[in-house]
Design an enzyme around this catalytic site. Structure first.
Site, PDB file in Angstrom:
ATOM      1  CG  ASP A   9     -34.296  19.704  -8.519  1.00 32.89           C
ATOM      2  OD1 ASP A   9     -34.720  19.772  -7.352  1.00 32.89           O
ATOM      3  OD2 ASP A   9     -33.915  20.693  -9.169  1.00 32.89           O
ATOM      4  CB  CYS A  25     -33.838  23.148  -3.956  1.00 33.03           C
ATOM      5  SG  CYS A  25     -32.398  23.134  -4.983  1.00 33.03           S
ATOM      6  CE  LYS A  74     -31.995  23.295  -7.938  1.00 30.32           C
ATOM      7  NZ  LYS A  74     -33.451  23.049  -7.951  1.00 30.32           N
ATOM      8  CG  HIS A  87     -30.414  26.428  -5.729  1.00 26.19           C
ATOM      9  ND1 HIS A  87     -31.654  25.845  -5.682  1.00 26.19           N
ATOM     10  CD2 HIS A  87     -30.628  27.761  -5.785  1.00 26.19           C
ATOM     11  CE1 HIS A  87     -32.584  26.780  -5.701  1.00 26.19           C
ATOM     12  NE2 HIS A  87     -31.986  27.951  -5.769  1.00 26.19           N
ATOM     13  CG  HIS A 127     -37.082  22.021 -10.200  1.00 24.26           C
ATOM     14  ND1 HIS A 127     -37.850  23.072 -10.651  1.00 24.26           N
ATOM     15  CD2 HIS A 127     -36.743  22.322  -8.923  1.00 24.26           C
ATOM     16  CE1 HIS A 127     -37.948  23.986  -9.688  1.00 24.26           C
ATOM     17  NE2 HIS A 127     -37.294  23.551  -8.628  1.00 24.26           N
ATOM     18  CG  ASP A 182     -33.699  18.254  -4.393  1.00 26.51           C
ATOM     19  OD1 ASP A 182     -34.640  17.486  -4.700  1.00 26.51           O
ATOM     20  OD2 ASP A 182     -33.677  19.454  -4.734  1.00 26.51           O
ATOM     21  CG  ASN A 183     -36.730  19.022  -2.511  1.00 23.18           C
ATOM     22  OD1 ASN A 183     -35.916  19.908  -2.782  1.00 23.18           O
ATOM     23  ND2 ASN A 183     -37.654  18.646  -3.375  1.00 23.18           N
TER      24      ASN A 183
END
Lengths: 442, 442
Positions: free
Chosen positions: B12, B54, B107, B109, B209, B261-262
């Site tokens: 994350d 995300c 996670k 989301h 994160h 993820d990013n």
């Protein structure tokens, strides 16, 4: 051989992020397999630090002293006073006195008058440019007036003789010069091998300085433009020297160093990259301070090693002098420290923890361990905010791009940093600095 | 085994520049030997691209479709409509129908109401958080009022049963959750091995994160603070999964993927780094688009390979579906392309040349080959200049930091880029986008 040969190749304006072994290479459209291989065979530094630009770094390398001491603060055009005064002792003098044959092929930039050329300052011979490569544009500039400025020339010289002009330094000869430098380097090594004395080959390449134009054999090679073509050529040129060292059977007896003089160019279309670091040369950002450095000496310098220890270009003076069993002057402050134990892998620790960083007359920043304290703020050239009333402190591990000032939480760092500054200032009082443009002593 | 096991670990907010194999590691004060080793044993991508943050990326991964189609445009707080509608077909559904056992630990989301939890959307079981990790700060915030917002919980669920709250998601359980996720992943693999059917382990870790707080066993490990400690923990967690795959003797039958993820976080003190690229997540800069991606499958995915070919997170949907012999829906536009030939080294070329990039409702940029056309300009989050009257074009090879607009010299690039946009817009007309917050179909 007690005294190894020393090959010192210095690229021009090559940023930290350009080479394959520093995360560039193919990503920049320019694979650099030869230099990457050199790194695998030797030690690669992530935290080798230089001065703000060309003249400052080259003077620091040749004298072991910060430019503020020697007056070598910046590049100046032909016809104006510049360079190291003859009072300074050059690395070439030190090694020459220790028995080395010494040659300089490339860009000097430490004096362009009789008495200050490389062959006047410890080198047995030289070929190259006395100043820098911007000048190769002079004669093809719209409106250029040759009556108001000296024409730039490629020159050559031998110890004890006046240096002479060989040919005009223009866009055409700029494309060809690195090939010539390598040819002369190869011929020099061939002549010197077997004489029983070591040699010092100082090869400050012209690539990648702007105008970044490749040799005609490399033009169009990558499909990614002149800059990438030039980088591929540079890698090839380094490979030619590596190959000749191998062919001559002297690899085991040769300390081979490749590094850059300063951070990447900021001017489009020649803008380079410092990879993960921020800034370019002419700033005090990590992208200016850190440049590529690779050292190879089979059996002496550990192979495949990567280190983030702080090393400074002035250390090259002191360390190479020691490696060559030469004598460093004792009558003046020398900023370089002897890094042999670190370089040879006897310790994991550098012999220094930090250094001061000037741009021209201003002490811009101090690096100490993984901290950096900025007294001025100019993250991009000409975007400066001037002197900071409250200095910025960055932790370079946690904040590699120098984005978040954390001084308020870490004022303890001021202690060691300000002590470094006091020691430096004290040394300048004991041994006064030379003003820029000063003449040689009588 | 015709159908391999699939282990998909998604970190994350892990930026391109953090890992050792991407030029970070020790430089960031956090060596990552386990992930670096995975890269040596597999293929590492330099140009794996994701969505802006995300929810968009996770929805694109699970559906193979850009978020603008599915309405998964952004993170929203608990109590507001969010997630993939049940009309979308998830990767877990595809693989489950093809015979895979599927588990989600981490996670999600993509929906926090009954019918949208992982165990409602193709996974046999799940454990983790339905939304995101900011929420772990809720209960320790000065002035927090639990009467106005749902408390965040770690949850679990099994196919065919309602999901249930396990415990409060607060700073304490945030520190411990990645250990729990790995424990459950290990138990899942142990249960599944030997059943004769393949498994799909989707492990979206909570690290890095914010708040980036390490497990207590890792607190203080590096001496470089919470962020570095957490990265070292993350590397360890990945290593635990690698070790278990090895111990179970299924490495040859397992496609093992690690990615992010990013792009990196922009908020201090959790700011991360994208290495040589500019920007962070929530921008359209390369530092947002490119994230780490490593794939290992001994004998199938070439080892030690590094590629700069353009790959997109939606391709994971299509490619993993194909690898698992699952069926991709044919009644809607799927943006992902089948990258098996590229991934398995049968071709050096990616199956795509570019993609469109939205942030929320705005088409911010298009990447095509090594060009990028920006329609908006926001190099740093919240420093945007809005829509550009004249778009900026950058060449990412020559100008990796996207600093010099060269559209005026390269207008030919507009042709292929605008054709991509037209094709995309046409597809949206044929198959209308779902609006954000839309309810499930009846």
């Amino acid at each position: 051989m007690a005294q190894p040969n020393i090959v010192l190749i210095v690229a021009d304006n090559l940023g930290w992020g350009e080479l394959g072994c520093y995360g560039g290479g193919a990503l920049r459209g320019a694979p650099t397999p030869r230099i990457d291989q050199l790194a695998r065979e030797g030690t690669l530094l992530h935290n080798f630090n230089v001065e703000s630009d060309c003249v400052p770094t080259r003077s620091a390398l040749m004298s072991g002293r910060h430019p503020i001491r020697t007056g070598c603060l910046q590049s100046v055009p032909p016809g104006l006073p510049q360079g190291l005064t003859r009072w300074e002792v050059t690395l070439a003098q030190v090694l020459s006195q220790a028995g080395y044959a010494a040659a300089h092929f490339g860009k000097w930039h430490l004096g362009d008058i009789e008495g200050r050329y490389p062959s006047d300052r410890g080198f047995d011979e030289w070929y190259g440019i006395p100043r820098t490569t911007d000048e190769s544009q002079f004669t093809s500039t719209v409106g250029f007036d040759p009556s108001v400025v000296d024409l730039p020339y490629i020159m050559e010289g031998r110890r004890g003789e006046p240096s002479r002009q060989v040919k005009l330094y223009d866009l055409d000869s700029r494309r060809g010069i690195d090939e010539e430098l390598v040819d002369r380097s190869v011929a020099f090594m061939q002549r010197e091998v077997g004489r029983g004395t070591p040699f010092f080959l100082y090869l400050p390449l012209v690539h990648l300085h702007f105008p970044t134009l490749p040799h005609k054999d490399f033009a169009g090679r990558t499909g990614n433009g002149d800059f990438a073509d030039s980088m591929v050529e540079m890698d090839h040129r380094v490979g030619q020297i590596v190959d000749e060292v191998e062919r001559l059977g002297i690899a085991q007896d040769t300390l081979f160093i490749f590094c850059s003089d300063n951070g990447p160019e900021f001017r489009a279309p020649y803008r380079g990259t410092a990879g993960p670091w921020r800034g370019t040369y002419h700033t005090a950002m990590e992208g200016s301070l850190r440049v590529p450095f690779i050292a190879r000496w089979p059996g002496r310098v550990p192979a495949g090693r990567v280190s983030n220890e702080v090393v400074h270009v002035t250390d090259l003076f002191t360390t190479l002098a020691a490696v060559g069993e030469g004598e460093v002057p004792a009558d003046r402050p020398i900023d370089g420290v002897d890094q042999r134990a670190f370089l040879f892998g006897e310790t994991e620790k550098s012999a220094r923890e930090g250094f001061i960083f000037y741009i021209k007359q201003e002490m811009r920043a101090v690096k100490w361990r993984d901290w950096k304290l900025h007294f001025y703020w100019e993250p991009e050239v000409n975007q400066g905010q001037g002197k900071l009333e409250s200095p910025y402190l960055f932790n370079l591990t946690r904040d590699p791009k120098e984005e978040t000032d954390v001084l308020v939480f870490n004022t303890w760092v001021l202690g060691p940093v300000l002590k470094m500054i006091k020691a430096f200032n004290d040394s300048c009082e004991r041994s006064p600095n030379t003003r820029p443009g000063a003449p040689d002593p009588a």
